[in-house]
Design an enzyme around this catalytic site. Structure first.
Site, mmCIF file in Angstrom:
data_model
loop_
_atom_site.group_PDB
_atom_site.id
_atom_site.type_symbol
_atom_site.label_atom_id
_atom_site.label_comp_id
_atom_site.label_asym_id
_atom_site.label_seq_id
_atom_site.Cartn_x
_atom_site.Cartn_y
_atom_site.Cartn_z
ATOM 1 N N SER A 119 0.619 -1.225 -0.027
ATOM 2 C CA SER A 119 0.033 0.161 0.141
ATOM 3 C C SER A 119 0.899 1.180 0.032
ATOM 4 C CB SER A 119 -0.876 -0.017 1.186
ATOM 5 O OG SER A 119 -1.648 -1.125 1.150
ATOM 6 N N ARG A 179 7.622 6.191 -3.990
ATOM 7 C CA ARG A 179 8.099 6.818 -2.961
ATOM 8 C C ARG A 179 7.290 6.255 -1.814
ATOM 9 N NH1 ARG A 179 5.233 11.420 -4.874
ATOM 10 N NH2 ARG A 179 3.161 11.099 -4.247
ATOM 11 N N ASP A 210 -3.597 -1.452 -1.554
ATOM 12 C CA ASP A 210 -4.866 -1.879 -0.797
ATOM 13 C C ASP A 210 -6.105 -1.464 -1.173
ATOM 14 O OD1 ASP A 210 -4.029 0.962 -0.081
ATOM 15 O OD2 ASP A 210 -4.297 0.617 2.126
HETATM 16 C C1 GLC Z 1 -0.851 5.956 1.439
HETATM 17 C C2 GLC Z 1 -0.189 5.074 0.459
HETATM 18 C C3 GLC Z 1 -1.317 4.454 -0.576
HETATM 19 C C4 GLC Z 1 -2.352 3.655 0.118
HETATM 20 C C5 GLC Z 1 -2.781 4.605 1.354
HETATM 21 C C6 GLC Z 1 -3.815 4.053 2.332
HETATM 22 O O1 GLC Z 1 -1.726 7.089 0.727
HETATM 23 O O2 GLC Z 1 0.644 5.974 -0.414
HETATM 24 O O3 GLC Z 1 -0.832 3.838 -1.522
HETATM 25 O O4 GLC Z 1 -3.450 3.261 -0.358
HETATM 26 O O5 GLC Z 1 -1.888 5.139 2.292
HETATM 27 O O6 GLC Z 1 -3.186 2.724 2.915
#
Ligand code: GLC
Length: 501
Positions: free
Chosen positions: A179, A194, A232
């Site tokens: 995620s 990143r 996610d």
């Molecule tokens: C952050 C991450 C993203 C993820 C979100 C929720 O924003 O960059 O990829 O979906 O958290 O977990």
């Protein structure tokens, strides 16, 4: 007058003078106190004003979200919204079958799952999972250290398979929910753009995350194949769709915040790959990085951002999500302690420690309904070592929780409205009365009830009664892992290719 009487009169005068002096001191003290109080209230009022989210502002935020979505889909780097192509062009159908693993990494915990998929409408059978917290030093260490730790945990979990793996000669297959923002290069590969949410592992940036995980699996003696790499939000969308065909979008409100939705393939100008047969593609928006001049930002948010591991990035996330709400509150309380002596003559030292006040604790205080606001008192004592707070002061703290949480909740509904607008599902005429279901997951939404209630009621307020009836928010409980297992199944290496006619 005799000597005695003179002495009495002198005493009387002295006593009166003392009393007068005492009264003056009390008045001075009260005035001083009310001066402090007035200062503290001025800080609260200013915060309330700066965090204001009247409906017109929310509409501007929603419009800006729609505009940025178009820009991000048009070209690489066209917007702060990355609008990442997920390579998921077919969502689960219900035919997925077999035993699959999933690994869900994206917050302070990760989960390993084993899922038995029944196939052809039989649904998900036995599910087993294990949740493990990530030692903080691994969040900022090396890529090998993090992935080895995960691989080791996964290895132990695989070893608990009761009946053994039912497909001799095949490798076990794994869906990997990762995620963070990833540039996908296929359904099962992608490079990390990143880190977000407090992770900072320099040597992983730009690397293929599946490659890194696979190497760690091999180092730990595990022959598994990663057949799907998903965010996610994408996993949540996939599991949401598996259970309900009307799911069009998934939103995470947890440690971080983000959304994914189903887009028409011909509405993605930057996509130069083969046109998907379904005509659709799931887009991971990475909305945590959204920014607009309409966002109500305060001095506390700016300071938090400047001092964060990723300054200038994830501004939407930093005013909405679970990682940050408690920290914003701490910053406001610190200012009140420093500038208005809100907790007495000295500033409580613990209040100076970044991230000491976690959002679950803020939520517990916010939900305190006891007469003396006992929970607030206990939390202040236990976390910040602040004792003897007055009821009035505790009430102020609840008000601060409300200001900070309400801003986040209302902005997240504006984000959802932005997506509905992009899909033309925000009005009855364009949507043709179709139901639109939004799968929602994440600890903030699940546990911070005042936050979720405010988010849901604001969305209704924004949409208006008529259309609000066709927009449904469905809680998805930990769907991201199951979604990854479902996508691992539909992209299994061992699926038979359809026979040529
Ligand atoms: C952050 C991450 C993203 C993820 C979100 C929720 O924003 O960059 O990829 O979906 O958290 O977990």
């Amino acid at each position: 007058m005799g000597k005695k009487e003179v002495a009495l009169v002198v005493c009387g005068v002295a006593a009166a003078a003392l009393a007068a002096a005492g009264a003056a001191a009390v008045v001075r003290r009260q005035m001083w106190k009310s001066g402090r109080w007035a200062k503290a209230m001025a800080i609260v009022n200013e915060l309330e004003d700066k965090c204001g989210t009247p409906i017109t502002r929310l509409r501007h935020v929603a419009e800006a979200m729609t505009v940025e979505m178009h820009a991000g889909l048009a070209s690489e780097g066209g917007s702060k919204l990355k609008m990442l192509v997920s390579y998921v062009d077919n969502l689960p159908t219900g035919d997925e079958e077999g035993l699959f693993y999933a690994l869900d990494l994206g917050g302070t915990n990760f989960r390993v799952l084993r899922v038995h998929l029944g196939g052809q409408g039989k649904g998900v059978g036995k599910q087993e999972f294990q949740e493990v917290s990530i030692p903080p030093h691994l969040m900022t260490g090396t890529s090998d250290a993090l992935f080895d730790y995960i691989a080791e945990t996964l290895g132990k979990f695989v070893a608990t398979e009761e009946e053994g793996y039912p497909f001799p000669g095949r490798d076990r297959e794994l869906g990997f929910t990762f995620s963070f923002p990833v540039n996908q290069t296929s359904i099962a590969s992608g490079t990390l753009i990143r880190w977000t949410k407090g992770f900072s592992i320099e040597d992983a940036i730009g690397e293929d995350v599946v490659g890194e995980l696979t190497k760690a699996l091999r180092r730990n003696g595990l022959d598994m194949q990663v057949t799907a790499l998903v965010n996610d939000t994408v996993g949540t969308l996939a599991s949401g769709r598996y259970y309900n065909p009307d799911v069009i979008c998934a939103v995470i409100l947890g440690t971080g915040t983000n959304a994914a939705y189903v887009e028409r393939a011909n509405a993605i100008p930057k996509w130069h790959g083969p046109p998907p047969s379904s005509g659709e593609m799931v887009i991971n928006m990475e909305w945590g990085n959204f920014w607009s001049s309409h966002l109500p930002l305060t001095e506390y948010d700016l300071a938090l951002d400047t001092e964060s591991l990723n300054p200038g990035e994830q501004i939407f996330e930093k005013i909405i999500s679970g990682m940050y709400l408690g920290e914003i509150l701490r910053r406001v309380l610190l200012r009140m302690a420093e500038d208005a002596a809100f907790f007495g003559d000295t500033v409580p030292p613990k209040l100076k420690i970044p991230f000491i006040l976690r959002t679950p604790d803020m939520s517990a205080m916010h939900h305190d309904e006891s007469r003396d606001l006992e929970v607030v008192g206990k939390k202040l004592q236990a976390i910040l070592e602040i004792s003897n707070t007055s009821l009035e002061a505790r009430k102020v703290i609840i008000k601060l929780c409300d200001i900070v949480a309400t801003r986040g909740a209302r902005l997240s509904s504006a984000g959802i409205l932005g997506i509905l607008k992009k899909l033309e599902r925000d009005n009855i005429t364009a949507s043709g009365g179709q139901k639109s279901v939004i799968a929602l997951d994440g600890g903030l939404f699940e546990h911070y009830m005042k936050f979720s209630a405010s988010m849901e009621s604001t969305l209704k307020e924004l949409l208006g009664e008529e259309i609000a009836n066709s927009i449904v928010i469905e809680r998805s409980n930990d769907g991201s892992g199951i979604g990854a297992a479902l996508l691992a199944a539909s992209h299994s290496t061992y699926l038979q290719a359809p026979e040529e006619s």
